[in-house]
Design an enzyme around this catalytic site. Structure first.
Site, PDB file in Angstrom:
ATOM      1  N   HIS A   1     -14.923   5.392   3.517  1.00 12.36           N
ATOM      2  CA  HIS A   1     -16.344   5.083   3.392  1.00 12.36           C
ATOM      3  C   HIS A   1     -16.766   4.989   1.931  1.00 12.36           C
ATOM      4  CE1 HIS A   1     -20.696   6.023   3.246  1.00 12.36           C
ATOM      5  NE2 HIS A   1     -20.743   5.334   4.363  1.00 12.36           N
TER       6      HIS A   1
ATOM      7  N   HIS B   1      -3.158   7.138   4.539  1.00 12.31           N
ATOM      8  CA  HIS B   1      -3.597   5.904   3.897  1.00 12.31           C
ATOM      9  C   HIS B   1      -4.871   5.375   4.551  1.00 12.31           C
ATOM     10  CE1 HIS B   1      -3.703   1.934   2.274  1.00 12.31           C
ATOM     11  NE2 HIS B   1      -3.278   1.346   3.368  1.00 12.31           N
TER      12      HIS B   1
ATOM     13  N   HIS C   1      -2.643  20.174   6.125  1.00 15.47           N
ATOM     14  CA  HIS C   1      -3.580  19.096   5.796  1.00 15.47           C
ATOM     15  C   HIS C   1      -2.874  17.753   5.941  1.00 15.47           C
ATOM     16  CE1 HIS C   1      -6.080  22.272   4.060  1.00 15.47           C
ATOM     17  NE2 HIS C   1      -5.004  22.678   3.404  1.00 15.47           N
TER      18      HIS C   1
ATOM     19  N   ASN D   1     -10.322   0.727   0.900  1.00 14.67           N
ATOM     20  CA  ASN D   1      -8.860   0.722   0.838  1.00 14.67           C
ATOM     21  C   ASN D   1      -8.450   0.334  -0.578  1.00 14.67           C
ATOM     22  OD1 ASN D   1      -6.120   0.265   1.010  1.00 14.67           O
ATOM     23  ND2 ASN D   1      -6.221  -1.106   2.771  1.00 14.67           N
TER      24      ASN D   1
ATOM     25  N   HIS E   1      11.872   1.311   6.467  1.00 18.34           N
ATOM     26  CA  HIS E   1      11.630  -0.108   6.172  1.00 18.34           C
ATOM     27  C   HIS E   1      12.110  -0.968   7.340  1.00 18.34           C
ATOM     28  CE1 HIS E   1      11.128  -3.798   4.037  1.00 18.34           C
ATOM     29  NE2 HIS E   1      10.948  -3.210   2.863  1.00 18.34           N
TER      30      HIS E   1
ATOM     31  N   CYS F   1       0.796  -1.232   0.000  1.00 22.09           N
ATOM     32  CA  CYS F   1       0.000   0.000   0.000  1.00 22.09           C
ATOM     33  C   CYS F   1       0.832   1.288   0.000  1.00 22.09           C
ATOM     34  CB  CYS F   1      -0.942   0.004   1.201  1.00 22.09           C
ATOM     35  SG  CYS F   1      -2.136  -1.351   1.205  1.00 22.09           S
TER      36      CYS F   1
END
Length: 464
Positions: free
Chosen positions: A370, A341, A337, A374, A248, A169
């Site tokens: 919503h 994810h 802002h 995802n 990572h 992702c």
């Protein structure tokens, strides 16, 4: 003699000015701008309603009552609404036997929609693309997806291609980082980043709870992003990249195994989400913040936090009762802002709590989860699209992007808004309905009776 001394003085001074000019000019051409981006919205016949979700669950003959109860709880608490999108083969009832062609068609529908739109709106020809970066984690084909894009849009023979797989992702920010590094050594470059995920060959049809969850969260989506370092085009840009940090934790076994594609006991391939995932995400997130905070926050806020932390430690040494609450950094001092994810309701709430964000700050991510679910690596751009559609993004604003991915990774970056933005983009037909005060999923109303069933006598009714 005087002329000779003057020449000796002017020559090194001229060289110094030349080197300074060259350095400034080089910096000008190293900037990374987003010219435009286009998120993908599939056709309405692929919307996943409550009724259709029940039909898909019923088709899975491997489920028992406990699995039904787990799915009920997962769907109701997911934060996902009734207008997300699933692969076409699910609607055709073929999720147990997907073909390679299903995955390819899913990607081609996205590619045929988003790439032409972003190029047309930016007035950039496919032959003007110098760099193509494609990230789709769970579909590898020959010829590759980048090759199919090049063939479809007849790009130049010398286009530089990067094909990223298995990065999860957080892959879109990895793609942006690749482009950023190319921009540092090449002038006047246009780059196209294509980010998506192929769900068709990865739809799980078993009964392992840790793998069923992925079906509840992941939905079809994608985004095409056009970037440039051409100084002549910066007045048309939307965003300018200020900094990007990648973390990572693949060396840690717990982090590596918490989010992994594998087979269950029956040999069915799925995406395993372990209970240790929140802990791994928190650890990677904290490490990432340690690196990026000094790059994006004002000195006064960093100094305040350092002093507060020092005072707390001193009080802990003086008193057995401790030094009070742990001091926190106010990220709103350097960020306007927050674009995070949409990994799930728990992910959004966790980031909000860690950064002490307001309901207003979390609204774009919650509403995106919503409406679109995802969508893996492309989800950040749907969240950004929500901010733009709500006309929140003004010239000079700073947008903080945060993403997580298998491995385990946490990547983040800061964008500066170059001009006032307000296009409706992929949200155009529904933005007036948001924000929703009630995000409750109607699944409980229709299938809540499952909680009262007895495992010994439970039979799936025909009308579910």
């Amino acid at each position: 003699m005087d002329n000779f001394l003057l020449l000796l003085f002017i020559a090194p001074l001229s060289y110094l000015f030349f080197k300074l000019f060259k350095l400034i000019d080089q910096k000008r051409h190293q900037c990374c701008y987003v010219l435009d981006y286009q998120c993908y919205k599939p056709t309405d016949d692929r919307k996943v309603s409550t009724q259709f979700s029940g039909e898909v669950i019923k088709r899975n003959t491997n489920l028992g009552l406990n699995q039904y109860k787990f799915l009920l709880k997962a769907i109701v608490s997911s934060g996902i609404g009734e207008h997300t999108y699933a692969p076409r083969m699910v609607f055709e009832g073929r999720e147990t036997n997907p073909t390679l062609e299903d995955g390819v068609v899913e990607m081609e529908e996205f590619i045929d929609d988003s790439i032409p739109k972003v190029l047309s709106r930016s007035r950039v020809s496919p032959r003007d693309i110098d760099v193509l970066v494609v990230n789709v984690s769970m579909l590898t084909i020959i010829p590759s997806l980048p090759a199919r894009i090049i063939n479809r849009y007849k790009m130049r023979d010398d286009v530089k291609v990067y094909n990223i797989s298995g990065m999860g992702c957080s892959a879109s920010l990895i793609s942006i980082n690749i482009v950023q590094n190319i921009f540092k050594c090449r002038k006047n470059v246009n780059a196209l980043v294509v980010t998506s995920e192929s769900l068709s060959p990865n739809w799980y049809t078993g009964n392992d709870r840790s793998m069923i969850l992925a079906n509840c969260l992941f939905r079809t989506g994608g985004c095409a992003i056009l970037l440039t370092n051409k100084v002549a085009l910066k007045h048309r840009a939307m965003f300018k990249l200020k900094c990007l940090v990648r973390t990572h934790h693949g060396a840690k076994e717990e982090s590596f195994n918490c989010c992994i594609q594998r087979e269950d006991e029956s040999g069915r391939v799925g995406f395993h989400l372990d209970k240790t995932l929140p802990k791994a995400a928190t650890r990677a997130f904290v490490e990432n913040l340690k690196v990026i905070s000094p790059k994006i926050l004002p000195v006064r806020e960093l100094a305040r936090f350092t002093i507060a932390s020092f005072v707390r430690k001193m009080r802990q040494g003086w008193s057995s009762k401790g030094g009070g609450g742990r001091p926190t950094i106010d990220f709103t001092t350097g960020v306007d802002h927050f674009c995070m994810h949409t990994g799930g309701k728990a992910v959004i709430d966790g980031i909000g709590q860690s950064l002490n964000l307001s309901k207003y700050d979390l609204e774009p991510a919650r509403m995106t989860l919503h409406r679109f679910g995802n969508t893996s690596a492309s989800s950040l751009w749907y969240v950004l699209g929500y901010m733009e559609a709500k006309k929140r993004l003004k010239k000079g604003d700073r947008v903080f992007m945060i993403s997580f991915g298998a491995g385990f990774k946490c990547n983040s970056c800061l964008w500066e808004v170059v001009r006032d933005l307000g296009d409706g983009n992929v949200w155009e037909d529904c933005i007036d309905e948001y924000p929703l005060e009630n995000l409750a999923n109607p699944f409980m109303e229709k299938y809540g009776w499952i909680n009262d069933e007895d495992e010994a006598t439970f039979v799936v009714p025909e009308s579910i």
